[in-house]
Design an enzyme around this catalytic site. Structure first.
Site, short mmCIF file in Angstrom:
data_model
loop_
_atom_site.label_atom_id
_atom_site.label_comp_id
_atom_site.label_asym_id
_atom_site.label_seq_id
_atom_site.Cartn_x
_atom_site.Cartn_y
_atom_site.Cartn_z
N CYS A 123 -3.60 -41.90 0.84
CA CYS A 123 -4.83 -41.69 -0.90
C CYS A 123 -4.34 -40.63 -1.90
CB CYS A 123 -6.11 -42.38 0.31
SG CYS A 123 -7.44 -42.08 -0.83
N CYS A 124 -4.61 -39.94 -1.55
CA CYS A 124 -5.11 -38.61 -2.58
C CYS A 124 -3.57 -38.94 -3.80
CB CYS A 124 -4.93 -37.31 -2.27
SG CYS A 124 -6.70 -36.58 -1.69
N CYS A 139 -14.41 -37.01 1.07
CA CYS A 139 -13.83 -36.65 1.30
C CYS A 139 -14.57 -35.43 1.08
CB CYS A 139 -13.00 -36.64 1.07
SG CYS A 139 -11.48 -37.86 1.47
N CYS A 171 -4.99 -31.56 -1.90
CA CYS A 171 -4.23 -33.18 -2.27
C CYS A 171 -3.41 -33.22 -3.11
CB CYS A 171 -6.10 -33.86 -2.98
SG CYS A 171 -6.27 -32.48 -4.39
FE1 SF4 Z 1 -9.10 -40.44 -1.22
FE2 SF4 Z 1 -10.43 -38.74 -0.04
FE3 SF4 Z 1 -8.63 -37.98 -1.53
FE4 SF4 Z 1 -10.95 -38.99 -2.34
S1 SF4 Z 1 -10.42 -36.82 -1.78
S2 SF4 Z 1 -8.24 -39.74 -3.37
S3 SF4 Z 1 -10.95 -40.68 -0.92
S4 SF4 Z 1 -8.38 -39.30 0.22
#
Ligand code: SF4
Length: 238
Positions: free
Chosen positions: A121-122, A207, A232
């Site tokens: 996701c990141c 998050c 991330c």
């Molecule tokens: Fe996805 Fe959470 Fe990363 Fe944002 S911080 S990109 S919602 S996993």
């Protein structure tokens, strides 16, 4: 190009040791015209740097990564910053086919299920848009501070980012929290009100949580994960 840029590091570090932040940024803009870029998440640190750039009218490109999962307060401080400095901060978004497939296949909150899902996701929402934003530039200005994590204590004011082939300048590296906040208040700079509610490092809403007294700065990010996995991918070495 990369080795020519890398060779500039000692000279730039020397300049940074004697000049003010705005003078260093001015020098960078003269040395690398049109190729100096600053990423903001509207944190205290990023707002302080934005102030240096915008109030001194330095020709730095400013952008933010809108992951689509930010806090309403972050959109609000983004908007207030545009108004306050009469500017338009550039927005970068994820590639929509990648988000659509990820959310359809795995679900909207799949990042809680595993570290792999979270990193994917990141990558989709932050890393790929960041790489697109940085491409073709020579210097990336960031709001990293040594106090934020043990890994960041080992950073330098100027670094070489191998992943993105770019010089990184971390002007607030040696600032502490008190002086960062004092700077924000001294110049009445718009800031994210979540900072007043115990949020230190503010990222995506699902998050990020406030931290409790005595907790580490990064404790509010991906709190359900093991500490060693908590980055991330935006800052590869840190
Ligand atoms: Fe996805 Fe959470 Fe990363 Fe944002 S911080 S990109 S919602 S996993």
């Amino acid at each position: 190009m990369s080795s020519a840029l890398k060779e500039q590091l000692p000279k730039l570090s020397k300049i940074a040791s004697t000049q003010s932040i705005s003078d260093v940024i001015k020098h960078l803009c003269e040395e690398f015209p049109g190729k100096v870029i600053f990423s903001t998440s509207f944190s205290y640190e990023d707002q302080a740097i934005a102030h240096e750039i915008l109030s001194n009218k330095l020709p730095v490109k400013i952008f933010t990564l809108d992951t689509g999962r930010l806090f309403p307060e972050t959109y609000s401080v983004w908007s207030r910053t545009n108004e306050f400095y009469e500017t338009n901060i550039q927005a970068y978004y994820p590639q929509h086919p990648a988000v659509e497939e990820y959310v359809t296949v795995k679900g909207p909150n799949a990042f809680y299920a595993s570290v792999e899902n979270r990193k994917e996701c990141c990558h989709i929402r932050k890393v790929e848009p960041l790489q697109r934003a940085l491409k073709g530039n020579a210097v990336w200005i960031t709001g990293l501070r040594a106090e934020h994590s043990p890994e960041r204590k080992g950073l330098e004011l100027f670094e070489w980012d191998e992943t993105n082939n770019i010089i990184k300048y971390n002007p607030l590296l040696h600032w502490n929290t008190e002086e960062t906040i004092a700077f924000i208040h001294k110049f009445n700079i718009p800031y994210n009100p979540l900072h007043d509610k115990g949020f230190v490092s503010i990222g995506c809403a699902p998050c990020t949580r406030a931290i409790r007294a005595g907790e580490d700065f990064r404790a509010g990010r991906w709190w359900w994960e093991d500490n060693s996995k908590k980055e991330c991918g935006l800052h590869a070495k840190q």
